[in-house]
Design a protein around this motif. Structure first.
Motif, PDB file in Angstrom:
ATOM      1  N   LYS A 148       0.828  -1.205   0.000  1.00  0.00           N
ATOM      2  CA  LYS A 148       0.000   0.000   0.000  1.00  0.00           C
ATOM      3  C   LYS A 148       0.869   1.264   0.000  1.00  0.00           C
ATOM      4  N   TYR A 149       2.008   1.219   0.701  1.00  0.00           N
ATOM      5  CA  TYR A 149       2.917   2.360   0.771  1.00  0.00           C
ATOM      6  C   TYR A 149       4.335   1.909   0.403  1.00  0.00           C
ATOM      7  N   PRO A 150       4.575   1.605  -0.884  1.00  0.00           N
ATOM      8  CA  PRO A 150       5.903   1.114  -1.287  1.00  0.00           C
ATOM      9  C   PRO A 150       6.957   2.220  -1.268  1.00  0.00           C
ATOM     10  N   ILE A 165       9.032   1.159  -8.307  1.00  0.00           N
ATOM     11  CA  ILE A 165       9.580   0.938  -9.645  1.00  0.00           C
ATOM     12  C   ILE A 165       9.492  -0.537 -10.010  1.00  0.00           C
ATOM     13  N   ALA A 166       9.887  -1.410  -9.097  1.00  0.00           N
ATOM     14  CA  ALA A 166       9.825  -2.850  -9.355  1.00  0.00           C
ATOM     15  C   ALA A 166       8.395  -3.299  -9.613  1.00  0.00           C
ATOM     16  N   MET A 167       7.462  -2.786  -8.835  1.00  0.00           N
ATOM     17  CA  MET A 167       6.057  -3.142  -9.026  1.00  0.00           C
ATOM     18  C   MET A 167       5.575  -2.657 -10.392  1.00  0.00           C
ATOM     19  N   GLY A 168       6.011  -1.466 -10.788  1.00  0.00           N
ATOM     20  CA  GLY A 168       5.631  -0.920 -12.086  1.00  0.00           C
ATOM     21  C   GLY A 168       6.185  -1.730 -13.239  1.00  0.00           C
ATOM     22  N   LEU A 169       7.346  -2.342 -13.015  1.00  0.00           N
ATOM     23  CA  LEU A 169       7.957  -3.181 -14.042  1.00  0.00           C
ATOM     24  C   LEU A 169       7.407  -4.607 -14.031  1.00  0.00           C
ATOM     25  N   GLY A 170       6.588  -4.918 -13.023  1.00  0.00           N
ATOM     26  CA  GLY A 170       5.992  -6.246 -12.940  1.00  0.00           C
ATOM     27  C   GLY A 170       6.864  -7.280 -12.268  1.00  0.00           C
ATOM     28  N   ILE A 171       7.852  -6.857 -11.505  1.00  0.00           N
ATOM     29  CA  ILE A 171       8.695  -7.790 -10.791  1.00  0.00           C
ATOM     30  C   ILE A 171       7.971  -8.235  -9.529  1.00  0.00           C
ATOM     31  N   GLU A 172       7.902  -9.565  -9.328  1.00  0.00           N
ATOM     32  CA  GLU A 172       7.177 -10.108  -8.180  1.00  0.00           C
ATOM     33  C   GLU A 172       8.154 -10.601  -7.123  1.00  0.00           C
ATOM     34  N   ASP A 173       7.698 -10.592  -5.886  1.00  0.00           N
ATOM     35  CA  ASP A 173       8.465 -11.135  -4.762  1.00  0.00           C
ATOM     36  C   ASP A 173       8.329 -12.647  -4.782  1.00  0.00           C
TER      37      ASP A 173
END
Length: 69
Positions: A48-50, A56-64
């Motif tokens: 919720k508060y990255p 940036i990683a979330m925007g690029l679609g990188i998953e944990d």
């Protein structure tokens, strides 16, 4: 751009540590840069508060995948 707050902090540091205004201002600005970097590299507890890099990683679609990303 140097702010009034930075100048005031540098003036105080200059007097307290008996260093030049230029050196004090350099230290104040470096300290602020370090805080920005520290905040950028911290991992948050929720999506919720990255932090900056997480967003940036979330925007690029990188998953944990259990690697702490």
């Amino acid at each position: 751009m140097i702010t009034g707050k930075q100048i005031k902090e540098a003036e105080e540091l200059s007097v307290e540590c008996n260093i030049s205004m230029a050196d004090a201002l350099s230290l104040v600005i470096q300290s602020e840069r370090n805080e920005i970097l520290k905040k950028a590299f911290v991992i948050s507890d929720s999506d919720k508060y990255p932090t900056g890099l997480e967003a940036i990683a979330m925007g690029l679609g990188i998953e944990d995948k259990g690697r702490g990303i």
